[in-house]
Enzyme design. Structure first.
Site, PDB file in Angstrom:
ATOM      1  N   ASN C  69      46.928  83.710 -24.445  1.00 34.73           N
ATOM      2  CA  ASN C  69      46.850  84.734 -23.408  1.00 34.73           C
ATOM      3  C   ASN C  69      45.446  84.789 -22.837  1.00 34.73           C
ATOM      4  OD1 ASN C  69      45.312  87.511 -23.859  1.00 34.73           O
ATOM      5  ND2 ASN C  69      45.960  86.807 -25.877  1.00 34.73           N
ATOM      6  N   ALA C  70      45.410  85.091 -21.560  1.00 33.58           N
ATOM      7  CA  ALA C  70      44.126  85.378 -20.907  1.00 33.58           C
ATOM      8  C   ALA C  70      44.399  86.517 -19.936  1.00 33.58           C
ATOM      9  CB  ALA C  70      43.580  84.147 -20.195  1.00 33.58           C
ATOM     10  N   CYS C 132      33.631  88.949 -26.450  1.00 34.43           N
ATOM     11  CA  CYS C 132      33.436  88.968 -25.006  1.00 34.43           C
ATOM     12  C   CYS C 132      31.996  88.558 -24.749  1.00 34.43           C
ATOM     13  CB  CYS C 132      33.702  90.360 -24.455  1.00 34.43           C
ATOM     14  SG  CYS C 132      32.929  91.641 -25.423  1.00 34.43           S
ATOM     15  N   LYS C 166      35.682  94.058 -34.779  1.00 32.36           N
ATOM     16  CA  LYS C 166      36.709  93.010 -34.804  1.00 32.36           C
ATOM     17  C   LYS C 166      36.044  91.654 -34.697  1.00 32.36           C
ATOM     18  CE  LYS C 166      41.156  91.835 -32.819  1.00 32.36           C
ATOM     19  NZ  LYS C 166      42.225  92.305 -31.916  1.00 32.36           N
ATOM     20  N   ILE C 192      41.463  88.880 -37.588  1.00 37.77           N
ATOM     21  CA  ILE C 192      40.570  88.267 -36.641  1.00 37.77           C
ATOM     22  C   ILE C 192      41.105  88.375 -35.224  1.00 37.77           C
ATOM     23  CG2 ILE C 192      39.555  86.505 -38.171  1.00 37.77           C
ATOM     24  CD1 ILE C 192      41.781  84.666 -37.051  1.00 37.77           C
ATOM     25  N   THR C 267      51.376  89.489 -31.853  1.00 36.09           N
ATOM     26  CA  THR C 267      52.345  88.629 -31.169  1.00 36.09           C
ATOM     27  C   THR C 267      53.768  88.783 -31.680  1.00 36.09           C
ATOM     28  OG1 THR C 267      50.550  87.077 -30.754  1.00 36.09           O
ATOM     29  CG2 THR C 267      52.776  86.207 -30.600  1.00 36.09           C
TER      30      THR C 267
HETATM   31  C1  LIG Z   1      48.536  89.587 -24.927  1.00 29.62           C
HETATM   32  C2  LIG Z   1      47.423  89.880 -25.881  1.00 29.62           C
HETATM   33  C3  LIG Z   1      46.402  90.747 -25.505  1.00 29.62           C
HETATM   34  C4  LIG Z   1      45.347  91.032 -26.380  1.00 29.62           C
HETATM   35  N1  LIG Z   1      44.369  91.903 -25.994  1.00 29.62           N
HETATM   36  C5  LIG Z   1      43.371  92.229 -26.874  1.00 29.62           C
HETATM   37  C6  LIG Z   1      42.373  93.187 -26.551  1.00 29.62           C
HETATM   38  O1  LIG Z   1      42.391  93.785 -25.481  1.00 29.62           O
HETATM   39  N2  LIG Z   1      41.389  93.449 -27.450  1.00 29.62           N
HETATM   40  C7  LIG Z   1      41.348  92.817 -28.674  1.00 29.62           C
HETATM   41  O2  LIG Z   1      40.457  93.084 -29.481  1.00 29.62           O
HETATM   42  N3  LIG Z   1      42.291  91.915 -29.025  1.00 29.62           N
HETATM   43  C8  LIG Z   1      43.306  91.606 -28.159  1.00 29.62           C
HETATM   44  N4  LIG Z   1      44.262  90.696 -28.522  1.00 29.62           N
HETATM   45  C9  LIG Z   1      44.192  90.059 -29.853  1.00 29.62           C
HETATM   46  C10 LIG Z   1      45.118  90.747 -30.849  1.00 29.62           C
HETATM   47  O3  LIG Z   1      44.776  92.079 -31.048  1.00 29.62           O
HETATM   48  C11 LIG Z   1      45.105  89.999 -32.206  1.00 29.62           C
HETATM   49  O4  LIG Z   1      43.791  90.021 -32.724  1.00 29.62           O
HETATM   50  C12 LIG Z   1      45.528  88.566 -32.073  1.00 29.62           C
HETATM   51  O5  LIG Z   1      46.598  88.447 -31.151  1.00 29.62           O
HETATM   52  C13 LIG Z   1      45.965  87.968 -33.402  1.00 29.62           C
HETATM   53  O6  LIG Z   1      47.069  88.639 -33.959  1.00 29.62           O
HETATM   54  P1  LIG Z   1      48.608  88.149 -33.761  1.00 29.62           P
HETATM   55  O7  LIG Z   1      48.641  86.711 -34.141  1.00 29.62           O
HETATM   56  O8  LIG Z   1      49.409  89.030 -34.670  1.00 29.62           O
HETATM   57  O9  LIG Z   1      48.944  88.358 -32.321  1.00 29.62           O
HETATM   58  C14 LIG Z   1      45.324  90.416 -27.659  1.00 29.62           C
HETATM   59  C15 LIG Z   1      46.355  89.545 -28.023  1.00 29.62           C
HETATM   60  C16 LIG Z   1      47.404  89.273 -27.179  1.00 29.62           C
HETATM   61  C17 LIG Z   1      48.478  88.335 -27.622  1.00 29.62           C
END
Ligand SMILES: Cc1cc2nc3c(=O)[nH]c(=O)nc-3n(C[C@H](O)[C@H](O)[C@H](O)COP(=O)(O)O)c2cc1C
Ligand SMILES: Cc1cc2nc3c(=O)[nH]c(=O)nc-3n(C[C@H](O)[C@H](O)[C@H](O)COP(=O)(O)OP(=O)(O)OC[C@H]3O[C@@H](n4cnc5c(N)ncnc54)[C@H](O)[C@@H]3O)c2cc1C
Ligand SMILES: Cc1cc2nc3c(=O)[nH]c(=O)nc-3n(C[C@H](O)[C@H](O)[C@H](O)COP(=O)(O)OP(=O)(O)OC[C@H]3O[C@@H](n4cnc5c(N)ncnc54)[C@H](O)[C@@H]3O)c2cc1C
Ligand SMILES: Cc1cc2nc3c(=O)[nH]c(=O)nc-3n(C[C@H](O)[C@H](O)[C@H](O)COP(=O)(O)O)c2cc1C
Ligand code: FES
Ligand code: FES
Lengths: 314, 234, 314, 234
Positions: C69-70, C132, C166, C192, C267
């Protein structure tokens, strides 16, 4: 059919596809299963000065979309490699090129392997595995800018053969390390090695892997590998071997478009020993379908939209 | 499973790697090793499947006609050379190679017995299939006596020092059989289980502790070892 | 049934399971789908001083075993967050705890968000997103030891609320960064964030993601997340929220055994909105099955074999 | 697919997220969005499936009885409020929402036409099914004339400025329809396609360019938009 050959490291590669270090032994083990000599080549299992026993089991396990391994760089050692392994490679591979994956724990270790092999026949060049701890500095060679620069310069002085450095992924900016290798005199880069990982056996409440942690490989790391290849390619002008999670031609082409000239297939060969052959054939079909005459036209040709990328993904 | 080449070449104790290839969308799985359980003259192969985790769970829902990737026959088989009595000791899914072996060994004129142990009756593989493949030489043991004799399968071994012991099963069982063999001076071959990635000797993932202190690859040097080639914890 | 509650950050968490930042909006979006107030809590989408438009599409795509994602930290900005989002959280969540994910490009940015929110109601603490770019230093806050230490000390001075940092995965040794956070006065860590990655559309020869690169999440990164959690837990004594690829109770327990007190599900909620609830229930069943009375007994209880791990995996 | 709740609540233009859940060993896939194609009184839902990549390939091998995860109905439907003539313009699999809509709109007394375009005959979805669901108001167009009329589907639009245009299909087609609507002063609603992860507004992954310069989430604000809510490249 389109031309898949490339001139690189002073020789012709008939195919952009090689087998990755640690996943094809010393070549011989796969000889009955695939037409090795029709590939671009292979990279041997790591070779160190002394033989290494490696880690206790379990050494491998599946992870979501990939696998983890902690073989512990088990290898026969320099002498046995020269006596028992090189002759087979020399005799059996005429067109496929061999890189020897070199590992050590001090600069001297690396230099000894490179220096000793330099005069031997049966291989093209070295792939330097810097994802190992530097016993002098306490960090990995591959994550320590000074140690890496020193190592590359030292090895450059010991050999005229192609010297490729295999980059470690867990650094803030792989481009910095790519430039260090270029400035130190390396001829190419391999991107990337495995990611540190760990699995816990929740029933037995202990690590699955005998070594506690290991390296994660396979399709799971594909997007990271493509990204790091693109970063490395954007940061230096060395030819790159793209590695990480390649299963098929499309995966390989992602690396090639991102900037790698060659690719290495690792974990996928475990799932299907023919994977490297399939990748090679698929790249040819892609070129034909798209009317691209030579593979070289594709290398690094990904079109980046004008807007500067924002690294603050998330 | 059909594979005339593998079926023809297979020897008891060898295994196949069963995988799903790289083409199924969204799916990535390493292949898993399985002892060859039987073969037919028309090129079919059989295995015994017990569901442990991910891989075997996925295999358990395969249907006739689904495509899998088969690599084999792999590894070194049991070596039953001389004509002497053979006693096979099987724990759980360790039964598989002996289904194959007993038939072949009987045809070759060996005197064979097969001791097959499970925790309890629900675990026991189809007795009719076992009878068919082994000609009725199998003795079933369960820890709780809910099927066959009650106790550990190792209790059933006859301490005849001329017998060739062959064992396949959980590590604890193998250790007990190895201890028995040592005490009674029997020859013992064991088939070991260790996680594998490639199955053909390239990844060095499948090692077991050798008697000489080195790690030995179980896919190419094994899975069948003379018990003296290995280190047994004491 | 076993006791899943824990005293952490000065309050009681009824469940170890939270929803990860960026995957649950500001809570409201999931309110109809899952019993939010029965979870441990949630972490909001990043909040920055000014509203952010975010990146052009495509912003998300599937990767092997995961996704990329971005989003570009699109968010409503500090004022709108206070006016429109906090009230809902305050009103609707009584037992689930809320962390506000904070992002900025200078120390001042972060300090402004934290300072302004500190006096508001409706949330427990802050999760500082340091993945960031630091416009002052040119690196990510999360990969720059000095910048990170300075940021944590500055924010510690601006709030008495729980301050969780984080961590970013692409550093040579996450333990170093864990200690910097501890020394700077942080109350906890999240481990992470996503891994930088890239996908190439080989038919169109351009990046799939509008921003070129993005962050990789999902099961693919599970073993990396468990490893980094274990490293962080071994390097400091802060409570940790484990994140990365958690789909089910077993995945969550890997993190907990490796040293995290809480876990975040990200996710996986996209694949099954009930994932977090399933994880919670499964952990309870595991404790019952294993006769463990309180979850806290499990935290960090993975048994590491005596032999020192050899980081030279491979 | 059975889901009485979704079938009851669904309105034409809404979609469902179809996923495989988290329990299948070795499989990870994000759910994919699909327009609701039809519904039955007994709680069944239908979609039109065209295989593009991984996800749709996997769905194409699903069999009766396989379990999937359905989330919906999602998004904002077409708004056909006032009784005026409706002209639906469908490109490829963009046909799906109109199969549903035409039936409902006809029942509500609208005068509806449906223009459905494909590259060539082999792509055209089952005409019998289309007839059954739309009561024969569908006109098929193919670029090469191998089925129905020859040309681009947009050529079939009648420039009657009272008509409400509804369009769903590839971006290039939508652009052409939008240009047509602008020139002829017609009202136009379009159903857009953008990659989605959550489908419910939490991930902010599915944005399209809004007329006001902001990115708009297509899963909750769309997938159906008034064409004036969006920015169209000129
Ligand atoms: C669509 C999306 C948006 C995210 N936005 C943020 C964010 O705004 N701030 C942040 O610290 N992490 C963000 N993350 C990272 C997640 O909080 C998490 O650290 C990362 O997805 C790993 O966990 P997962 O494998 O369970 O998704 C985002 C992840 C995804 C998939
Ligand atoms: C030479 C050999 C022959 C075998 N023959 C048979 C057979 O005939 N029938 C049969 O049902 N099974 C057999 N196995 C085991 C089989 O290969 C599976 O790997 C094993 O059952 C677990 O796979 P899984 O995917 O279900 O488990 P996973 O999801 O991979 O893991 C679940 C648990 O299974 C165990 N495990 C994982 N991989 C292995 C492995 N390679 N060996 C042993 N345990 C493992 C671990 O404890 C793990 O925690 C054999 C294994 C070997 C090495
Ligand atoms: C609101 C909405 C309604 C839809 N309705 C239908 C329908 O009724 N019938 C149908 O067959 N398909 C429909 N789609 C498209 C469908 O959701 C699939 O995502 C798409 O076909 C590609 O999925 P894939 O897994 O096959 O491709 P992937 O393997 O994910 O990717 C293959 C290619 O497909 C394209 N693609 C990927 N994801 C999407 C996406 N979400 N939208 C558009 N293109 C994408 C990309 O070009 C990509 O390179 C709809 C999409 C949306 C957003
Ligand atoms: C079992 C195994 C052993 C490996 N051994 C080595 C090694 O000795 N030296 C090295 O540089 N890389 C080694 N690697 C890393 C691979 O060469 C490759 O960089 C990595 O696996 C990523 O590629 P893949 O995803 O295609 O496997 C090993 C990988 C595996 C899976
Ligand atoms: S399984 Fe790869 S060497 Fe044995
Ligand atoms: S798909 Fe997640 S916000 Fe639209």
């Amino acid at each position: 059919m389109a031309d898949l050959s490339q001139q690189l490291f002073g020789v012709e590669f008939q195919s952009p596809v090689l087998l990755a270090s640690g996943t094809c032994g010393y070549g011989e083990e796969y000889a009955d299963l695939i037409p090795l000599d029709e590939l671009g080549g292979l990279v041997t299992k790591a070779v160190s000065v002394e033989p290494r026993r490696g880690n206790p089991p379990h050494r491998v396990s599946e992870t979501p979309g990939g696998m983890i391994n902690a073989i512990g760089l088990e290898n026969v050692g320099l002498d046995a490699f020269v006596a028992d392994k090189l002759p087979w490679l020399r005799t059996n591979l005429q067109r496929a090129h061999v890189f020897v994956n070199v590992v050590g724990w001090t600069e001297d270790d690396f230099a000894e392997v490179v220096g000793r092999l330099d005069g031997e026949d049966g291989f093209l060049g070295f792939e330097i595995n810097v994802s190992c701890p530097n016993v002098t500095g306490g960090t990995l060679f591959g994550t320590d800018e000074r140690a890496l620069g020193g190592l590359v310069r030292r090895l450059r002085a010991s050999t005229g053969r192609p010297l490729v450095v295999k980059l470690t992924p867990n650094v803030p900016d792989v481009g910095v390390y790519a430039r260090i290798c270029e400035e130190g005199g390396a001829d190419g880069l391999s991107a990337i090695n495995t990611f540190p990982g760990m699995l816990v056996d929740v029933e037995r409440r202990c690590p699955v892997i005998g070594n506690v942690s290991g390296g994660v490989s396979g399709p799971a790391i594909l997007p990271m590998g493509v990204y790091l290849t693109w970063r490395a390619a954007s940061s230096c002008s060395l030819p790159i071997m793209g590695i990480g999670g390649i299963r098929n031609a499309e995966d390989a082409l992602q690396y090639i478009l991102a900037g790698s000239s060659l690719v290495q297939v690792g974990t996928a060969s475990f799932v299907d020993p023919q994977a490297s052959v399939t990748v090679h054939e698929g790249i040819g079909q892609y070129l034909d379908r798209h009317g691209v005459e030579r593979l070289t036209e594709l290398v690094g040709s990904v079109e980046i939209p004008p807007r500067p990328p924002d690294p603050a993904a998330g | 499973m059909r594979s005339p080449d593998i079926a023809r070449a297979a020897e008891p104790g060898q295994f196949v790697m069963i995988g799903f290839g790289l083409d199924t969308p969204g799916v990535f799985m390493l292949p898993r090793p399985f002892s060859i359980g039987w073969r037919s003259n028309d090129g079919r192969l059989g295995i015994l499947l017990r569901v442990f985790g991910q891989g075997t769970r996925r295999m358990s829902v395969l249907e006739r006609g689904d495509r899998i990737l088969l690599l084999g026959p792999l590894g070194r088989p049991f070596r039953t050379g001389a004509e002497r009595p053979i006693c096979c000791v099987a724990g759980g899914v360790g039964l598989a190679p002996f289904l194959f072996l007993v038939g072949e060994a009987r045809a070759a004129g060996h005197d064979v017995t097969l001791l097959y142990g499970e925790r309890s009756a629900p675990y026991v593989f189809d007795p009719a299939l076992i009878r068919e493949l082994t000609g009725g030489v199998a003795q079933i043991w369960t820890e709780d006596g809910s099927a066959g004799s009650r106790g550990l399968v190792t209790q059933g071994i006859d301490p005849d020092d001329d017998v060739l012991l062959l064992a396949c099963g959980p590590t604890l069982m193998l250790r007990a059989v190895a201890a028995f063999a040592r005490e009674n001076g029997c020859d013992l071959q064991v088939s070991v289980e260790e996680y594998m990635a490639c199955g053909v000797g390239t990844c060095q993932g499948c090692v077991v502790p050798g008697a000489d202190g080195r790690w030995i690859k179980s896919c190419t040097e094994g899975p069948v070892f003379d018990s003296r080639e290995l280190t047994w914890p004491t």
